[in-house]
Motif scaffolding. Structure first.
Motif, PDB file in Angstrom:
ATOM      1  N   ASN A   1       0.706  -1.558   3.025  1.00  0.00           N
ATOM      2  CA  ASN A   1       1.838  -2.097   2.280  1.00  0.00           C
ATOM      3  C   ASN A   1       2.209  -1.074   1.212  1.00  0.00           C
ATOM      4  O   ASN A   1       1.476  -0.108   0.985  1.00  0.00           O
ATOM      5  CB  ASN A   1       1.469  -3.435   1.637  1.00  0.00           C
ATOM      6  CG  ASN A   1       2.696  -4.282   1.330  1.00  0.00           C
ATOM      7  OD1 ASN A   1       3.812  -3.769   1.197  1.00  0.00           O
ATOM      8  ND2 ASN A   1       2.495  -5.583   1.217  1.00  0.00           N
ATOM      9  N   THR A   2       3.343  -1.311   0.569  1.00  0.00           N
ATOM     10  CA  THR A   2       3.694  -0.471  -0.570  1.00  0.00           C
ATOM     11  C   THR A   2       2.826  -0.899  -1.749  1.00  0.00           C
ATOM     12  O   THR A   2       2.410  -2.056  -1.814  1.00  0.00           O
ATOM     13  CB  THR A   2       5.168  -0.674  -0.946  1.00  0.00           C
ATOM     14  OG1 THR A   2       5.367  -2.050  -1.258  1.00  0.00           O
ATOM     15  CG2 THR A   2       6.084  -0.287   0.193  1.00  0.00           C
TER      16      THR A   2
ATOM     17  N   GLY B   1       4.307  -3.844  -3.359  1.00  0.00           N
ATOM     18  CA  GLY B   1       4.173  -5.017  -2.506  1.00  0.00           C
ATOM     19  C   GLY B   1       2.778  -5.615  -2.611  1.00  0.00           C
ATOM     20  O   GLY B   1       2.616  -6.832  -2.690  1.00  0.00           O
TER      21      GLY B   1
HETATM   22 NA    NA Z   1       6.792  -5.107   0.862  1.00  0.00          NA
END
Ligand code: NA
Ligand code: NA
Lengths: 177, 425, 309
Positions: free
Chosen positions: C183-184, C187
């Motif tokens: 994920n980022t 995020g």
């Molecule tokens: Na995301």
């Protein structure tokens, strides 16, 4: 006698319908369990299982609701009809079932509209099956339900059983004929 | 056709006994029609039923519930609870309360607690002598108990939405801690009621080791089930969403192959019965989701809340109105939409009144929990009405004492922030 | 006239702030003729549902990630292909050339592209540092349930990913059912997964990008002047988002590091292996025509130029 033959034919149909429901839920269980088994023991899984399971539950729901219509087990508020004399009660029943039939008819029509909408821009549902195929559950399920509500409208609310069969106190299960 | 005329016709049809799913779908259809949309939108919304989180769990838990309910499991449960807790008035009811709370925490408070666990508990309570009314009320109200306990999905969702919407200090572990005492309060109050109910029943026999051993031996096949499922989840072997399949498979094997209480001939009927329940319930749920979507589209909750917040000037009044507002919303909106839409609206207003965002979350979920069985349209009422074959009116009457008790708990939780925040340190 | 736009971005996120600013700009610029409304947090449904509602006219637009839109326009996942970009400069170089080509592709499918903005680079994050192939082989990696490209890539690399609904991930991380996610950084923080994440592999897995698209029917109803105002406002919002996303992601990563997360590098041969797998997946998509070979060629050309500098 033709009436008897119709009765037998209907009983057969209902038994077949129940077998289909049982088979569907068994298939869903098998799919879910094998997915877990594949993951835990073989570190793998079926890519289509999740989507197929969801569509399966939707079909299950509509076919189940169709069968619930047959058994007159849909949840309804029946406080008023219970207070009515038998004649008026039959009338109330017929009106309510006809209205339900009309509504299911329109839901079937709208479901068909959804299928057409999806066919304009189809995307894959799972490999090789376009996304409008699982949507057929709506027109099919509600269409048949409209038909069944129409039939039950004519036959009256039946004995004092609404909504659903009176359960036996021991098990809480609806008594079966 | 105007909104009011249409609603009037639909209400009249509802009073004549038109099935509820058709009534609710009719209202949604009317709404979308008056908003000027292509009515196919209603079919789009009904089809969203397929996107419901944990959808596949519903039929599988329903199946497990029917198998357990038709087997001898309720009788064995009564024997075991008498052997273990016979000295405690209301023992079995308290077991039921704890079990419901646990189960809901893991499955996320849809009607599955009723169809899976209620199916086992209701006949057991009846066999142990509890009144029909109390038993029905307990399994219906218990269907959403446990929403405040980890790892309930709505609690996680609140943490996520609030964290984004400016409630910076809201963490999910904090919410898990904060939910413990308020959740325990609800269980304690219901347990007191259970003890009062239990006084009236004939006393169980004196405690005896041999009876306990016998009861344990008899239930030897059912007892491992919660351990397998919970152990599977805590050890990381299973996702919470996979519990249903494991449960259904295990119950199927035990009732059909090992205990042989349901024959192969009967099995298709029981399975079909479970599917009919799923159909009747999911159709209402789908129609309710569609109605919920119409309310969201028309921004009804937002407008209602804005109107409300203009007329409130004290924290106490805010909290009281919040309770009423959330109760109404809890009945009409599905819990996920309610959290996603309302939390960003509520947070700033609550902050202005000095209400801690973690406390707000607990208040909100406690309220939404109540909405699940609030007459006349709480979803759990319909599910229990179908599952136990009782008229809605009976269910509503049975739930009133439970509603009053839990509403009192909600008020206490609302006005006593310490209860939620004490464990946070 | 009302323009209703749905997005998964939650209220309070940077996306929503910029989108609301753009809406205010539109209202002022059109003298109140056009009002833009948002439905954040996914309340209108998932990508497929929002697209259906757009075709029916209930909604006029939506913000989607590349992989969500790939159902209607496969090339929209171009930027998110595995290990395609190595850094922000490469992204900037490619997007300058390819954004307009994508806009044309959307137009052919009845969608008007009003803005493109990066969401960030998704990284592999887990509970232990990953360096060698042996380290990587032992991870229990979560992937989104419908992310076929990620699933394919990791399976090729000898990792069997665990697809779960996103709502299950928090609990699955707690119980150890999964120990690694992609994920980022922002995020991971937003979803509060970071409590269980101890290390991040410093190899961008994929560039997550958001597209704001409007249905052509709604666009056609607007007057030419109003269209200009709308296009200008949302392009501006996307530009502001793009300008700040890099900083925001850096900030998020710093926040993660403050909580004890360490950034590690794969051994060079392991990094090269994963890049090679990314190439392989891209080639597969290309031969299946699942992604337009012409667009991919353009991306490769710009990347080669950028890397030669
Ligand atoms: Na995301
Ligand atoms: Na609700």
């Amino acid at each position: 006698m033709p009436a008897q033959r119709t009765r037998r034919w209907l009983d057969g149909l209902h038994r077949a319908e129940d077998m289909l429901l049982a088979a569907l839920v068994a298939a869903l269980l098998l799919l879910s369990v094998s997915q877990i088994g594949l993951r835990v023991f073989f570190d793998t899984g079926l890519a289509w299982a999740e989507a197929a399971g969801r569509a399966g539950v939707l079909w299950l729901a509509l076919l189940g609701a169709l069968a619930a219509t047959r058994e007159r087990r849909h949840i309804a508020i029946d406080v008023l009809p219970r207070l009515l004399p038998p004649r008026l009660r039959r009338l109330a029943w017929a009106v309510a079932q006809l209205a339900a039939s009309a509504l299911c008819g329109s839901l079937a029509w709208l479901g068909w509209g959804l299928v057409r909408l999806e066919r304009e821009a189809p995307v894959p549902f799972i490999e090789g099956i376009p996304s409008w195929v699982p949507m057929l559950a709506l027109p099919l399920g509600f269409g048949l339900m409209a038909l069944r509500f129409l039939l039950t409208a004519g036959t009256g609310p039946g004995a004092d059983r609404a909504p659903g069969a009176p359960p036996s106190p021991e098990t809480g299960e609806g008594a079966r004929p | 056709m105007s909104l009011w005329l249409g609603l009037l016709i639909l209400l009249a049809l509802a009073a004549l006994g038109m099935p509820l799913f058709a009534v609710i779908a009719g209202v949604a259809l009317l709404g979308f029609h008056l908003a000027g949309y292509d009515p196919v939108v209603l079919a789009v919304e009904l089809y969203r039923l397929g996107d419901l989180p944990g959808l596949a769990a519903i039929p599988l838990f329903a199946l497990a519930g029917y198998l357990l309910g038709e087997s001898g499991a309720p009788r064995r449960l009564v024997r075991l609870s008498n052997a273990l807790l016979g000295w405690l008035p209301g023992g079995l009811a308290i077991v039921a309360i704890v079990a419901c709370a646990f189960f809901t925490a893991f499955t996320g408070a849809s009607g599955v607690t009723i169809v899976a666990l209620g199916a086992l508990l209701y006949p057991a309570l009846r066999q142990a002598g509890y009144s029909e009314r109390y038993s029905l009320g307990l399994v219906t109200a218990g269907g959403s108990l446990g929403l405040l306990f980890a790892p309930s999905l709505p609690l996680i969702l609140y943490g996520f939405v609030a964290g984004q919407a400016g409630g910076g200090e809201v963490t999910i572990p904090d919410l898990f801690l904060a939910g413990l005492l308020p959740g325990a309060l609800m269980m304690a109050l219901l347990s007191l009621q259970a003890m009062r109910e239990g006084w009236r029943l004939p006393r169980g026999a004196r405690f005896s080791w041999s009876e306990l051993a016998g009861a344990l031996r008899e239930s030897a096949w059912e007892l491992p089930l919660p351990l397998i499922v919970l152990g599977g989840i805590y050890s990381g072997a299973l996702a919470a969403s996979e519990a249903a399949a494991v449960t259904a498979l295990y119950v199927l094997i035990v009732t059909v192959l090992i205990n042989r209480e349901i024959s192969f001939r009967e099995l298709p009927r029981v399975m079909a019965e479970a599917v009919r329940l799923v159909g009747a319930v999911l159709l209402i749920l789908g129609a309710a989701l569609a109605l919920s979507a119409w309310l969201v589209d028309q921004e009804v909750p937002t407008r209602l809340f804005e109107w409300l917040s203009r007329h409130v000037h004290s924290p106490l009044a805010f909290l009281l109105l919040l309770n009423l507002f959330l109760l109404a919303v809890g009945m009409l909106l599905d819990i996920f939409s309610a959290v996603v839409i309302l939390v960003p609206l509520l947070l700033p207003v609550a902050a202005a009144f000095g209400i801690h965002p973690v406390h707000l979350g607990i208040v909100m979920l406690a309220n939404l929990q109540l909405g699940y069985f609030t007459p006349p349209v709480g979803m759990n009422l319909f599910i229990a009405a179908y599952r136990f074959g009782r008229p809605i009116g009976t269910l509503v009457r049975a739930c009133i004492p439970f509603f009053l008790i839990l509403a009192a708990a909600v008020l206490l939780i609302t006005w006593w922030p310490g209860l939620s925040l004490a464990l946070l340190g | 006239q009302q323009i209703k736009i749905a997005t998964l971005a939650p209220e309070g996120s940077a996306w929503m702030r910029e989108l609301r600013a753009a809406a205010a700009e539109v209202k002022a610029g059109t003298g109140g003729r056009v009002e833009v409304k948002f439905y954040p947090g996914g309340v209108m449904g998932n990508d497929a549902v929002v697209l259906r509602k757009m075709r029916l006219g209930q909604l006029q637009g939506g913000v989607f990630t590349g992989s969500e839109l790939s159902l209607v326009y496969p090339d929209s996942q171009l930027y998110s292909l595995p290990f395609l970009f190595r850094n922000w400069d490469e992204v900037a170089a490619v997007r300058a050339q390819v954004d307009p080509l994508l806009a044309k592709g959307f137009e052919e499918r009845g969608l008007r592209l009003l803005g493109v903005s990066g969401v960030g680079f998704a990284y592999i994050m887990g509970n232990k540092p990953l360096r060698s192939q042996a380290d990587v082989a032992g991870i229990k990696l979560w992937v989104p349930q419908n992310d076929t490209i990620a699933i394919r890539t990791f399976e090729l690399g000898g990792v069997s990913p665990i697809p779960l609904p996103i709502g299950d991930v928090f609990t699955a991380l707690q119980t150890g059912m999964v120990d690694t996610v992609a994920n980022t950084p922002s995020g991971a923080i937003a979803l509060q997964w970071h409590g269980r994440l101890r290390s991040l592999v410093d190899l961008p897995l994929s560039y997550v990008v958001g597209f704001l698209v409007l249905d052509d029917k709604a666009w056609a109803r607007l007057s030419p002047e109003d269209r200009q105002v709308l296009a200008g406002a949302f392009a501006g919002a996307a530009r502001r988002m793009d300008a700040s996303v890099r900083e925001d992601e850096d900030e998020a990563l710093k926040a993660l590091r403050r909580q004890g997360l360490v950034v590690t590098e794969l051994a060079p041969e392991e990094a090269a292996r994963w890049r090679g797998l990314g190439e392989q997946v891209m080639a597969e998509l290309e031969t299946r025509q699942a992604i337009s070979p012409a667009l991919l060629a353009e991306v490769r050309r710009v990347l080669a130029e950028a890397r030669a500098d």
